[in-house]
Design a protein around this motif. Sequence first.
Motif, PDB file in Angstrom:
ATOM      1  N   GLY A  30      37.034  43.210  80.059  1.00 20.55           N
ATOM      2  CA  GLY A  30      35.647  42.989  80.425  1.00 20.55           C
ATOM      3  C   GLY A  30      34.649  43.739  79.572  1.00 20.55           C
ATOM      4  N   ASN A  66      34.267  47.853  81.659  1.00 26.19           N
ATOM      5  CA  ASN A  66      35.049  48.428  82.738  1.00 26.19           C
ATOM      6  C   ASN A  66      36.120  49.342  82.148  1.00 26.19           C
ATOM      7  N   GLN A  86      33.579  36.701  81.678  1.00 25.33           N
ATOM      8  CA  GLN A  86      33.238  38.126  81.701  1.00 25.33           C
ATOM      9  C   GLN A  86      34.455  39.028  81.555  1.00 25.33           C
ATOM     10  N   GLY A 116      35.489  42.258  84.370  1.00 27.05           N
ATOM     11  CA  GLY A 116      34.046  42.241  84.162  1.00 27.05           C
ATOM     12  C   GLY A 116      33.324  41.675  85.375  1.00 27.05           C
ATOM     13  N   LYS A 148      26.658  40.409  84.737  1.00 25.66           N
ATOM     14  CA  LYS A 148      26.015  41.072  83.601  1.00 25.66           C
ATOM     15  C   LYS A 148      24.813  41.859  84.079  1.00 25.66           C
TER      16      LYS A 148
END
Length: 295
Positions: free
Chosen positions: A236, A239, A283, A287, A290
């Motif tokens: 991601g 992370n 993502q 993830g 955003k």
Amino acid sequence: MKEKVNLVQIIVSGLISGCIYGLAALGLVLIFKTTEVANFAHGEMAMITTFVSYVFLTSYGFPYFVSLVLSLIFATIFGIVVYLVFMKRVQSAPHLNQIVLTLGLFMVFNGLAGITWGNQPFSFPEAFQGDSYKIGNVFITMNEIFIVILTLVLMLVFFVIFRFSKIGLGMQAASQDTMASELMGIKVSGVFMAAWAIGAALGGIAGMMTAPVTFLSPNMMSEILVLSFAGAVLGGFVNLPGAVFGGLLVGVFENLISYYIAPELRIVFVFLLILIILYVRPQGIFGGAKIVKKV
């Protein structure tokens, strides 16, 4: 039965490689998460740190772990210098300009290493010497066990830092809203400097774990950087646990491809895996939504 034994050994060996990719990816993600800059000089900074460790070992005769600690101190200072001399000056510039600067640093550091130490590969010692141990049907060395333990310890340390320390909370705040962080009294430039320092140290550890396997040379981290980026993207790229998991996934997957298909196709298949995962989950695996930073 033989195929099953081989498969377990391949997976375990892939996890060992994945720990190295995960450590390098952790440094990449830490810098990107805090500053939104993808540091393409990350591998070369790790390579220079590893050469410095080699100098401590050979020229000064320091024991391995003394050399390791001194090299990590050097890597931390190296990261701070790179931020203060280069990255801080373009902190307000478009992110593309900052990325191009890291590409320039990549070439400069690679060239300086070649001029200083030459392009001939050097043998770099492992943290622990000795024969392999047989655990069940899997062979593993003490050095490989050390890499796994080191990765787990660093993950725990970073969990504590980011959950409970002031600098960790500052990094989380700066990654979400730079302007609001400054208004709340957080020295964003200090947070960015800390991210570069810690990221460089993590890269240095990955470099010193890589050198015994690939030999020490100015180009030793090129492929590691590519696979670390792959692991970071899979996780991601914002992370930290995802970076380590992505590195482990890449390590196992490339080992399977090398054994069952062809070693020269492993990077091709790794990026094919990235394309498939990002098509399903753009993502990345870990993830989230955003977050747009305000500047």
